[in-house]
Design an enzyme around this catalytic site. Structure first.
Site, mmCIF file in Angstrom:
data_model
loop_
_atom_site.group_PDB
_atom_site.id
_atom_site.type_symbol
_atom_site.label_atom_id
_atom_site.label_comp_id
_atom_site.label_asym_id
_atom_site.label_seq_id
_atom_site.Cartn_x
_atom_site.Cartn_y
_atom_site.Cartn_z
ATOM 1 N N CYS A 116 0.823 -1.221 0.000
ATOM 2 C CA CYS A 116 0.000 0.000 0.000
ATOM 3 C C CYS A 116 0.852 1.264 0.000
ATOM 4 O O CYS A 116 0.345 2.353 -0.258
ATOM 5 C CB CYS A 116 -0.949 0.000 1.185
ATOM 6 S SG CYS A 116 -2.124 -1.348 1.097
ATOM 7 N N HIS A 256 -3.358 7.129 2.593
ATOM 8 C CA HIS A 256 -3.803 5.832 2.083
ATOM 9 C C HIS A 256 -5.213 5.515 2.594
ATOM 10 O O HIS A 256 -5.487 5.609 3.793
ATOM 11 C CB HIS A 256 -2.819 4.745 2.535
ATOM 12 C CG HIS A 256 -3.257 3.365 2.175
ATOM 13 N ND1 HIS A 256 -3.638 3.023 0.889
ATOM 14 C CD2 HIS A 256 -3.393 2.245 2.929
ATOM 15 C CE1 HIS A 256 -3.976 1.754 0.860
ATOM 16 N NE2 HIS A 256 -3.848 1.250 2.087
ATOM 17 N N ASN A 286 -10.287 0.035 -0.496
ATOM 18 C CA ASN A 286 -8.816 0.078 -0.446
ATOM 19 C C ASN A 286 -8.260 -0.493 -1.754
ATOM 20 O O ASN A 286 -8.347 -1.697 -1.991
ATOM 21 C CB ASN A 286 -8.345 -0.740 0.762
ATOM 22 C CG ASN A 286 -6.833 -0.753 0.919
ATOM 23 O OD1 ASN A 286 -6.099 -0.328 0.026
ATOM 24 N ND2 ASN A 286 -6.368 -1.255 2.044
HETATM 25 O O1 UT7 Z 1 -4.054 -1.317 3.352
HETATM 26 C C1 UT7 Z 1 -3.147 -2.082 4.068
HETATM 27 C C2 UT7 Z 1 -3.278 -1.856 5.514
HETATM 28 N N1 UT7 Z 1 -4.534 -2.379 5.983
HETATM 29 C C3 UT7 Z 1 -5.213 -1.727 6.899
HETATM 30 O O2 UT7 Z 1 -4.821 -0.643 7.289
HETATM 31 C C4 UT7 Z 1 -6.451 -2.385 7.467
HETATM 32 C C5 UT7 Z 1 -6.484 -2.196 8.964
HETATM 33 N N2 UT7 Z 1 -7.566 -2.892 9.613
HETATM 34 C C6 UT7 Z 1 -8.882 -2.560 9.492
HETATM 35 O O3 UT7 Z 1 -9.233 -1.704 8.718
HETATM 36 C C7 UT7 Z 1 -9.883 -3.234 10.397
HETATM 37 O O4 UT7 Z 1 -9.201 -3.956 11.374
HETATM 38 C C8 UT7 Z 1 -10.881 -4.182 9.669
HETATM 39 C C9 UT7 Z 1 -11.846 -3.357 8.821
HETATM 40 C C10 UT7 Z 1 -10.112 -5.155 8.799
HETATM 41 C C11 UT7 Z 1 -11.690 -4.959 10.677
HETATM 42 O O5 UT7 Z 1 -12.367 -4.056 11.551
HETATM 43 P P1 UT7 Z 1 -12.253 -4.218 13.134
HETATM 44 O O6 UT7 Z 1 -13.121 -3.176 13.718
HETATM 45 O O7 UT7 Z 1 -10.796 -4.193 13.475
HETATM 46 O O8 UT7 Z 1 -12.897 -5.633 13.369
HETATM 47 P P2 UT7 Z 1 -12.243 -6.895 14.111
HETATM 48 O O9 UT7 Z 1 -11.292 -7.578 13.197
HETATM 49 O O10 UT7 Z 1 -11.793 -6.482 15.460
HETATM 50 O O11 UT7 Z 1 -13.526 -7.803 14.256
HETATM 51 C C12 UT7 Z 1 -14.632 -7.433 15.104
HETATM 52 C C13 UT7 Z 1 -15.785 -8.382 14.873
HETATM 53 C C14 UT7 Z 1 -15.357 -9.860 14.847
HETATM 54 O O12 UT7 Z 1 -16.384 -10.586 15.433
HETATM 55 P P3 UT7 Z 1 -16.249 -11.122 16.951
HETATM 56 O O13 UT7 Z 1 -15.025 -11.998 16.961
HETATM 57 O O14 UT7 Z 1 -16.077 -9.901 17.792
HETATM 58 O O15 UT7 Z 1 -17.519 -11.850 17.181
HETATM 59 C C15 UT7 Z 1 -15.298 -10.172 13.386
HETATM 60 O O16 UT7 Z 1 -15.540 -11.537 13.123
HETATM 61 O O17 UT7 Z 1 -16.348 -8.115 13.579
HETATM 62 C C16 UT7 Z 1 -16.427 -9.330 12.854
HETATM 63 N N3 UT7 Z 1 -16.305 -9.029 11.445
HETATM 64 C C17 UT7 Z 1 -17.356 -8.754 10.668
HETATM 65 N N4 UT7 Z 1 -18.669 -8.681 10.917
HETATM 66 C C18 UT7 Z 1 -19.491 -8.357 9.897
HETATM 67 C C19 UT7 Z 1 -15.159 -8.940 10.705
HETATM 68 N N5 UT7 Z 1 -15.480 -8.618 9.441
HETATM 69 C C20 UT7 Z 1 -16.834 -8.502 9.386
HETATM 70 C C21 UT7 Z 1 -17.730 -8.174 8.360
HETATM 71 N N6 UT7 Z 1 -19.047 -8.114 8.652
HETATM 72 N N7 UT7 Z 1 -17.339 -7.910 7.114
#
Ligand code: UT7
Length: 331
Positions: A116, A256, A286
């Site tokens: 990225c 980004h 992204n």
């Molecule tokens: O470009 C390269 C660099 N990349 C980045 O900068 C990405 C950085 N990370 C992020 O943007 C975020 O971490 C994500 C968007 C990938 C995920 O968001 P989050 O708020 O960090 O969610 P999480 O991974 O902490 O997951 C929270 C909950 C989980 O459920 P439980 O375990 O709490 O029951 C996930 O399973 O959200 C769940 N979850 C979803 N639920 C509905 C994860 N993805 C989804 C989804 N829809 N698409």
């Protein structure tokens, strides 16, 4: 001619026609428009169809858009750099194909893999080639077909990424406008958090790697999120300090587009005004190396000569950094 700096003198872009909405994703995985919008800020993303067109297709379109707007004969281009993590093929060079297809017959070309941060690192490379005095026109393209490496049964990644390409032209600038300074960094220990495990030299393609979905992108989102916010904020602060700039002197931050919450966290950390941070993640998601030039493409009309811009990015590797650039033209 005295070359004082390397400046961006033209911008082009391309996104595929096919739109993948949050409603579409609700039909594909266990997710909701509400979750995607509130956790990422994304409403829709573009997908290259058919995927077999490859990243070069979008890179060529973005370059042709730039050439037309600038009324530039491609024969004048000295170098084409394509920043991408999703080249057409592992071998050979996507940039070579792009250069030939756009008619840049006097150019050499190479791919740059900085995930990225590829475009940000490419700005450094393009500028250095100009400052060498040997090259006058460097075409830098950020292009990625993320849909080719995404598992559309994995809700943690498939909602985030999209496809697109953006291009800029770097030329010498005698007024001293253009790239002023940069802080670019890597931390190779970060590769455990964001990677495509198979298909490289460590784990070549095999029936097993395909069966185990190891050719798809894997991300530990929460970890990457934390590193992204802290490292981009720190890099921006370093660039501001080194150049004796206050945040209020910055016209726009071009960051980004990985997650709207990351952008908000950086804005809060730096205490930016809402209109200082340029945002288009809601429409493209992204697009990896394409996010920075696609912001320039979308907001080019608002950019004015002498304005101060800060670029920042964070990605797989880890790779990150921030650059300070003064804008060189009015549209
Ligand atoms: O470009 C390269 C660099 N990349 C980045 O900068 C990405 C950085 N990370 C992020 O943007 C975020 O971490 C994500 C968007 C990938 C995920 O968001 P989050 O708020 O960090 O969610 P999480 O991974 O902490 O997951 C929270 C909950 C989980 O459920 P439980 O375990 O709490 O029951 C996930 O399973 O959200 C769940 N979850 C979803 N639920 C509905 C994860 N993805 C989804 C989804 N829809 N698409």
């Amino acid at each position: 001619m005295t070359t004082k700096n390397a400046a961006i003198t033209a911008v082009g872009g391309y996104v595929p026609e096919h739109v993948l909405t949050n409603a579409d994703l609700e039909q594909m995985v266990d997710t909701s428009d509400e979750w995607i919008l509130s956790r990422t800020g994304i409403k829709e993303r573009r997908i290259l169809k058919p995927a077999s067109l490859g990243t070069s297709f979008m890179a060529i379109k973005a370059a042709q858009n730039l050439l037309k707007k600038k009324n530039l004969d491609p024969i004048e281009i000295d170098l084409v750099i394509v920043a991408t993590t999703t080249p057409d093929m592992p071998v050979s060079s996507t940039a070579a194909y792009v250069a030939t297809e756009i008619g840049a017959d006097n150019a050499f070309a190479y791919d740059l893999q900085g995930a990225c941060s590829g475009f940000l690192f490419g700005m450094s490379a393009a500028s250095a080639h100009i400052l060498s005095g040997r090259y006058k026109k460097v075409l830098l393209i950020g292009a990625d077909t993320m849909s080719s490496v995404i598992d559309y049964t994995d809700r943690t990644t498939c909602v985030i990424f999209g496809d697109g390409a953006g291009a800029v032209l770097f030329e010498p600038n005698e007024e001293g406008l253009g790239l002023q300074d940069e802080v670019l960094r890597v931390d190779g220990s970060g590769r455990t958090f964001l990677k495509i495990e198979a298909g490289g030299s460590m784990l070549p393609a095999s029936k097993e790697t395909v069966a185990e979905n190891k050719h798809f992108l894997h991300q530990e989102g929460r970890q990457v999120f934390k590193f992204a916010v802290s490292n981009m904020s720190a890099a921006i602060e370093q660039v501001l300090k080194r150049n004796d700039l206050s945040k209020d002197e910055i016209d726009f931050v071009i960051a980004h587009q990985a997650n709207k919450r990351i952008l908000d966290a950086i804005s809060n950390h730096l205490d930016l005004k809402p209109d200082q941070m340029l945002i288009n993640i809601e429409r493209y998601g992204n697009t990896t190396a394409a996010t920075l030039p696609l912001l320039l493409w979308d907001y080019e009309d608002q950019l004015k000569k002498n304005q101060k811009l800060l670029f920042t990015a964070f990605g797989g590797g880890f790779t990150w950094g921030a650059s300070y650039l003064t804008w060189a033209y009015n549209t």
